[in-house]
Design a protein around this motif. Structure first.
Motif, PDB file in Angstrom:
ATOM      1  N   TYR A  39      64.968   1.821  42.358  1.00  0.00           N
ATOM      2  CA  TYR A  39      63.634   1.808  41.768  1.00  0.00           C
ATOM      3  C   TYR A  39      62.591   2.304  42.765  1.00  0.00           C
ATOM      4  O   TYR A  39      61.717   3.104  42.422  1.00  0.00           O
ATOM      5  CB  TYR A  39      63.265   0.402  41.279  1.00  0.00           C
ATOM      6  CG  TYR A  39      61.866   0.339  40.722  1.00  0.00           C
ATOM      7  CD1 TYR A  39      61.582   0.839  39.457  1.00  0.00           C
ATOM      8  CD2 TYR A  39      60.812  -0.184  41.479  1.00  0.00           C
ATOM      9  CE1 TYR A  39      60.298   0.809  38.956  1.00  0.00           C
ATOM     10  CE2 TYR A  39      59.531  -0.220  40.991  1.00  0.00           C
ATOM     11  CZ  TYR A  39      59.274   0.274  39.721  1.00  0.00           C
ATOM     12  OH  TYR A  39      57.996   0.253  39.234  1.00  0.00           O
ATOM     13  N   PHE A  40      62.679   1.856  43.997  1.00  0.00           N
ATOM     14  CA  PHE A  40      61.748   2.289  45.033  1.00  0.00           C
ATOM     15  C   PHE A  40      61.836   3.807  45.229  1.00  0.00           C
ATOM     16  O   PHE A  40      60.814   4.497  45.298  1.00  0.00           O
ATOM     17  CB  PHE A  40      62.029   1.565  46.352  1.00  0.00           C
ATOM     18  CG  PHE A  40      61.216   2.081  47.499  1.00  0.00           C
ATOM     19  CD1 PHE A  40      59.879   1.749  47.620  1.00  0.00           C
ATOM     20  CD2 PHE A  40      61.782   2.933  48.448  1.00  0.00           C
ATOM     21  CE1 PHE A  40      59.119   2.234  48.674  1.00  0.00           C
ATOM     22  CE2 PHE A  40      61.032   3.427  49.493  1.00  0.00           C
ATOM     23  CZ  PHE A  40      59.698   3.077  49.607  1.00  0.00           C
ATOM     24  N   LEU A  41      63.056   4.332  45.307  1.00  0.00           N
ATOM     25  CA  LEU A  41      63.234   5.779  45.495  1.00  0.00           C
ATOM     26  C   LEU A  41      62.721   6.556  44.280  1.00  0.00           C
ATOM     27  O   LEU A  41      62.113   7.620  44.430  1.00  0.00           O
ATOM     28  CB  LEU A  41      64.702   6.104  45.768  1.00  0.00           C
ATOM     29  CG  LEU A  41      65.248   5.609  47.116  1.00  0.00           C
ATOM     30  CD1 LEU A  41      66.747   5.885  47.211  1.00  0.00           C
ATOM     31  CD2 LEU A  41      64.502   6.251  48.265  1.00  0.00           C
ATOM     32  N   TYR A  42      62.948   6.021  43.091  1.00  0.00           N
ATOM     33  CA  TYR A  42      62.466   6.674  41.879  1.00  0.00           C
ATOM     34  C   TYR A  42      60.932   6.708  41.865  1.00  0.00           C
ATOM     35  O   TYR A  42      60.322   7.737  41.575  1.00  0.00           O
ATOM     36  CB  TYR A  42      62.988   5.949  40.634  1.00  0.00           C
ATOM     37  CG  TYR A  42      62.480   6.533  39.351  1.00  0.00           C
ATOM     38  CD1 TYR A  42      63.013   7.723  38.841  1.00  0.00           C
ATOM     39  CD2 TYR A  42      61.435   5.942  38.643  1.00  0.00           C
ATOM     40  CE1 TYR A  42      62.539   8.275  37.673  1.00  0.00           C
ATOM     41  CE2 TYR A  42      60.950   6.484  37.478  1.00  0.00           C
ATOM     42  CZ  TYR A  42      61.506   7.655  36.991  1.00  0.00           C
ATOM     43  OH  TYR A  42      61.028   8.205  35.840  1.00  0.00           O
ATOM     44  N   ALA A  43      60.312   5.574  42.182  1.00  0.00           N
ATOM     45  CA  ALA A  43      58.844   5.516  42.216  1.00  0.00           C
ATOM     46  C   ALA A  43      58.297   6.454  43.290  1.00  0.00           C
ATOM     47  O   ALA A  43      57.285   7.132  43.084  1.00  0.00           O
ATOM     48  CB  ALA A  43      58.382   4.078  42.456  1.00  0.00           C
ATOM     49  N   ARG A  45      59.738   9.180  44.401  1.00  0.00           N
ATOM     50  CA  ARG A  45      59.944  10.550  43.927  1.00  0.00           C
ATOM     51  C   ARG A  45      58.880  10.918  42.910  1.00  0.00           C
ATOM     52  O   ARG A  45      58.327  12.019  42.935  1.00  0.00           O
ATOM     53  CB  ARG A  45      61.337  10.681  43.311  1.00  0.00           C
ATOM     54  CG  ARG A  45      61.664  12.092  42.864  1.00  0.00           C
ATOM     55  CD  ARG A  45      62.852  12.089  41.947  1.00  0.00           C
ATOM     56  NE  ARG A  45      62.448  11.469  40.706  1.00  0.00           N
ATOM     57  CZ  ARG A  45      62.573  12.036  39.509  1.00  0.00           C
ATOM     58  NH1 ARG A  45      63.133  13.201  39.398  1.00  0.00           N
ATOM     59  NH2 ARG A  45      62.169  11.424  38.430  1.00  0.00           N
ATOM     60  N   ASP A  46      58.560  10.005  41.993  1.00  0.00           N
ATOM     61  CA  ASP A  46      57.541  10.259  40.981  1.00  0.00           C
ATOM     62  C   ASP A  46      56.180  10.512  41.630  1.00  0.00           C
ATOM     63  O   ASP A  46      55.457  11.430  41.244  1.00  0.00           O
ATOM     64  CB  ASP A  46      57.469   9.071  40.018  1.00  0.00           C
ATOM     65  CG  ASP A  46      56.668   9.384  38.782  1.00  0.00           C
ATOM     66  OD1 ASP A  46      56.836  10.491  38.228  1.00  0.00           O
ATOM     67  OD2 ASP A  46      55.851   8.523  38.369  1.00  0.00           O
ATOM     68  N   GLY A  47      55.849   9.731  42.631  1.00  0.00           N
ATOM     69  CA  GLY A  47      54.589   9.943  43.367  1.00  0.00           C
ATOM     70  C   GLY A  47      54.582  11.278  44.087  1.00  0.00           C
ATOM     71  O   GLY A  47      53.572  11.982  44.111  1.00  0.00           O
ATOM     72  N   ASP A  48      55.724  11.642  44.663  1.00  0.00           N
ATOM     73  CA  ASP A  48      55.823  12.930  45.356  1.00  0.00           C
ATOM     74  C   ASP A  48      55.665  14.091  44.378  1.00  0.00           C
ATOM     75  O   ASP A  48      55.019  15.096  44.689  1.00  0.00           O
ATOM     76  CB  ASP A  48      57.162  13.036  46.096  1.00  0.00           C
ATOM     77  CG  ASP A  48      57.242  12.102  47.287  1.00  0.00           C
ATOM     78  OD1 ASP A  48      56.194  11.574  47.714  1.00  0.00           O
ATOM     79  OD2 ASP A  48      58.373  11.888  47.795  1.00  0.00           O
ATOM     80  N   ILE A  49      56.253  13.947  43.188  1.00  0.00           N
ATOM     81  CA  ILE A  49      56.127  15.003  42.176  1.00  0.00           C
ATOM     82  C   ILE A  49      54.675  15.161  41.762  1.00  0.00           C
ATOM     83  O   ILE A  49      54.178  16.284  41.628  1.00  0.00           O
ATOM     84  CB  ILE A  49      57.031  14.698  40.961  1.00  0.00           C
ATOM     85  CG1 ILE A  49      58.493  14.916  41.345  1.00  0.00           C
ATOM     86  CG2 ILE A  49      56.665  15.573  39.765  1.00  0.00           C
ATOM     87  CD1 ILE A  49      59.484  14.474  40.284  1.00  0.00           C
TER      88      ILE A  49
END
Length: 185
Positions: A39-43, A45-49
């Motif tokens: 979940y942390f990595l997904y969040a 990644r979403d912020g980076d996108i």
């Protein structure tokens, strides 16, 4: 005793039921930890996108501004070269010559005015407005064609009013650019 030996002793003294509970507890903790990490990595990644998308939009705006700046600079250079080729040009003298060549007479009261061009710190605009009464559309077209041949003069505004069956009155505003004068005190 070391920490690992203490754990090994504790596990060896447990019953099968306690082993199952211990393994389920460890498995649950590992699963929750793994889910938390995913979940942390997904969040992240979403912020980076979103950041990359925002940067991409800013790059497009910057490219657009740079292209506009280059076009403006090229236009300023073109106008400067044009002004250099017409050194000493007077729009008032030009207008008098043009109207006499076209055998036209403007109404009295026309004068030149110097105006600032909004957002342009390099050039001013010299404007000349004149009214012609009792003309035909053919004389207007002839005048406009003559104006079209001069690069340093452009039509700023034209208002045409019908006077009768064949006659018109038109208000013509022409302009030219001149380099701003900067004086040092």
């Amino acid at each position: 005793m070391s920490f690992l030996e203490t754990i090994a002793d504790t596990i060896s003294q447990q019953t099968k039921k306690q082993h199952k509970i211990f393994i389920l507890t460890i498995g649950s903790l590992l699963s929750l930890s793994l889910i938390g990490i995913v979940y942390f990595l997904y969040a992240q990644r979403d912020g980076d996108i979103q950041t990359i998308t925002s940067l991409y939009e800013q790059i497009k705006k910057n490219d657009s501004l740079m292209a506009k700046s280059e076009r403006t600079k090229a236009e300023e250079d073109r106008v400067q070269a044009l002004l250099e080729s017409y050194k000493g040009f007077s729009i008032k003298t030009f207008f008098e010559t043009l109207t006499s060549e076209q055998k036209m007479k403007a109404e009295t009261g026309w004068e030149t005015a110097t105006c600032n061009i909004e957002g342009n710190e390099t050039f001013d605009e010299i404007v000349l407005a004149a009214t012609f009464k009792g003309q035909t559309t053919q004389t207007l077209v002839s005048l406009l064609n003559a104006l079209e041949t001069h690069e340093n003069v452009y039509i700023k505004e034209l208002e045409i009013k019908k006077e009768g069956k064949k006659n018109i009155t038109f208000d013509l505003t022409i302009a030219t650019k001149k380099r701003k004068q900067f004086w040092e005190d």
